[in-house]
Design a protein around this motif. Structure first.
Motif, PDB file in Angstrom:
ATOM      1  N   LEU A   4      39.730  48.432  47.060  1.00  0.00           N
ATOM      2  CA  LEU A   4      38.624  49.659  48.007  1.00  0.00           C
ATOM      3  C   LEU A   4      38.151  48.268  48.880  1.00  0.00           C
ATOM      4  O   LEU A   4      37.893  48.041  50.376  1.00  0.00           O
ATOM      5  N   LEU A   5      38.464  46.863  48.780  1.00  0.00           N
ATOM      6  CA  LEU A   5      37.132  45.484  49.033  1.00  0.00           C
ATOM      7  C   LEU A   5      38.187  45.462  50.287  1.00  0.00           C
ATOM      8  O   LEU A   5      39.619  45.841  50.480  1.00  0.00           O
ATOM      9  N   PRO A   6      37.171  44.401  51.832  1.00  0.00           N
ATOM     10  CA  PRO A   6      37.879  44.362  53.142  1.00  0.00           C
ATOM     11  C   PRO A   6      39.034  43.465  52.191  1.00  0.00           C
ATOM     12  O   PRO A   6      40.692  43.268  53.105  1.00  0.00           O
ATOM     13  N   TYR A   7      38.989  42.656  51.651  1.00  0.00           N
ATOM     14  CA  TYR A   7      39.709  41.066  51.078  1.00  0.00           C
ATOM     15  C   TYR A   7      40.640  41.777  49.796  1.00  0.00           C
ATOM     16  O   TYR A   7      41.829  40.673  49.837  1.00  0.00           O
ATOM     17  N   GLY A   8      40.533  42.253  49.514  1.00  0.00           N
ATOM     18  CA  GLY A   8      41.485  43.287  47.762  1.00  0.00           C
ATOM     19  C   GLY A   8      41.464  42.157  47.063  1.00  0.00           C
ATOM     20  O   GLY A   8      40.029  41.742  47.360  1.00  0.00           O
ATOM     21  N   ARG A   9      42.361  41.703  46.273  1.00  0.00           N
ATOM     22  CA  ARG A   9      42.254  40.567  45.530  1.00  0.00           C
ATOM     23  C   ARG A   9      42.836  39.578  45.540  1.00  0.00           C
ATOM     24  O   ARG A   9      42.629  38.207  45.254  1.00  0.00           O
TER      25      ARG A   9
ATOM     26  N   GLN B 209      49.969  40.017  48.025  1.00  0.00           N
ATOM     27  CA  GLN B 209      50.031  41.457  48.467  1.00  0.00           C
ATOM     28  C   GLN B 209      49.615  41.008  49.823  1.00  0.00           C
ATOM     29  O   GLN B 209      50.153  39.462  50.960  1.00  0.00           O
ATOM     30  N   ASP B 210      50.587  42.149  50.992  1.00  0.00           N
ATOM     31  CA  ASP B 210      50.282  42.339  52.035  1.00  0.00           C
ATOM     32  C   ASP B 210      49.252  42.004  52.652  1.00  0.00           C
ATOM     33  O   ASP B 210      47.979  42.916  52.281  1.00  0.00           O
ATOM     34  N   VAL B 211      48.297  41.584  53.779  1.00  0.00           N
ATOM     35  CA  VAL B 211      47.555  41.269  54.142  1.00  0.00           C
ATOM     36  C   VAL B 211      47.375  40.243  55.422  1.00  0.00           C
ATOM     37  O   VAL B 211      48.038  40.179  56.325  1.00  0.00           O
ATOM     38  N   PRO B 212      46.590  40.985  56.755  1.00  0.00           N
ATOM     39  CA  PRO B 212      46.358  40.850  57.958  1.00  0.00           C
ATOM     40  C   PRO B 212      46.112  39.024  57.994  1.00  0.00           C
ATOM     41  O   PRO B 212      46.094  38.357  57.034  1.00  0.00           O
TER      42      PRO B 212
ATOM     43  N   THR C  56      48.691  34.124  42.255  1.00  0.00           N
ATOM     44  CA  THR C  56      48.305  35.668  41.528  1.00  0.00           C
ATOM     45  C   THR C  56      47.372  35.177  40.053  1.00  0.00           C
ATOM     46  O   THR C  56      47.849  33.507  39.838  1.00  0.00           O
ATOM     47  N   TYR C  57      46.358  35.556  39.479  1.00  0.00           N
ATOM     48  CA  TYR C  57      45.681  35.526  38.237  1.00  0.00           C
ATOM     49  C   TYR C  57      44.392  34.349  38.716  1.00  0.00           C
ATOM     50  O   TYR C  57      43.864  34.325  38.114  1.00  0.00           O
ATOM     51  N   SER C  58      44.259  33.778  40.048  1.00  0.00           N
ATOM     52  CA  SER C  58      43.835  32.656  40.027  1.00  0.00           C
ATOM     53  C   SER C  58      42.208  33.290  39.618  1.00  0.00           C
ATOM     54  O   SER C  58      41.226  32.413  39.878  1.00  0.00           O
ATOM     55  N   HIS C  59      41.805  34.538  40.207  1.00  0.00           N
ATOM     56  CA  HIS C  59      40.425  35.056  40.320  1.00  0.00           C
ATOM     57  C   HIS C  59      39.806  35.837  39.221  1.00  0.00           C
ATOM     58  O   HIS C  59      39.039  36.499  39.258  1.00  0.00           O
TER      59      HIS C  59
END
Length: 225
Positions: free
Chosen positions: A189-194, A199-202, A210-213
């Motif tokens: 739901l967050l503007p910056y996502g995962r 991921q497809d992002v602007p 991946t997994y770093s967070h």
């Protein structure tokens, strides 16, 4: 001012129009999930042989893991023998589930099974503050037969009991388990996502491997104390 890129700023009417466009797709996805769930209820099932697992009090038949309920969900937790900290993904996933008594109203139970020896498994449950009941499949073919052999990944299985006869009704693994989680739906739901690189992002949006967070297992243990 933030150094991160920001979504474009528009007037409230434009924002509402774009939100309504997205909402139509979200509602369509909800209806599709309803249709998938309806199909899941129509799946055939497979009769299982009798399995014996290890519980806190010793050997227990799979039929008795139901705890008198007719339906059972098992999460198959990845396990590396002898390690203090197990898979952070599994640890994080299972840490989400508390107050599981609501399943009583649905004649169902949700437990963890793992290839780890029962003493190690119960110690890990205590260390990370896990709420679910744990069982060990060590010495039993149950885990391997259900798609989670020793040294392999995680899985979710669902079973139906009729007397002492147990049937397997559903299975998933990998990202199929996300639908059971509240973490990723909240983050999405967050503007910056995962903020993961796949991921497809602007253009310019923060992304990392991946997994770093993801939290390490020790972090879940710290907050589970």
């Amino acid at each position: 001012m933030t150094s991160k890129p920001l979504p474009p700023v528009v007037d409230a009417e434009t924002w509402r129009a774009r939100l309504d466009e997205l909402r139509a797709r979200e509602k369509a996805a909800t209806r599709e999930l309803d249709a998938i769930a309806a199909e899941r209820r129509r799946l055939p099932m497979v009769r299982l042989p009798e399995y014996t697992l290890q519980g806190p009090s010793g050997p227990v038949r799979l039929a008795d893991v139901f705890g008198g309920k007719s339906q059972l969900i098992t999460y198959h937790h990845m396990w590396n023998p002898g390690q203090k900290w197990q898979c952070p993904g599994c640890t994080g996933f299972t840490s989400q589930f508390w107050k599981l008594e609501f399943l009583d109203e649905y004649d169902a139970r949700f437990v963890i099974v793992t290839q780890g020896e029962i003493g190690e498994a119960l110690e890990y449950k205590r260390r990370v503050g896990n709420a679910m009941d744990w069982y060990s499949t060590a010495g039993s073919p149950f885990g391997a037969d259900m798609g989670a052999p020793p040294g392999a990944g995680f899985a979710v299985n669902v079973f139906l009991r009729d007397g002492d006869t147990v049937y397997r009704t559903w299975h998933t693994d990998g990202r199929g388990t996300e639908q059971l989680s509240h973490t990723f739906p909240l983050i999405d739901l967050l503007p910056y996502g995962r903020q993961e690189e796949w991921q497809d992002v602007p253009e310019g949006w923060p992304q990392a491997p991946t997994y770093s967070h993801w939290w390490p297992s020790e972090q879940y243990a710290r907050y589970g104390e």
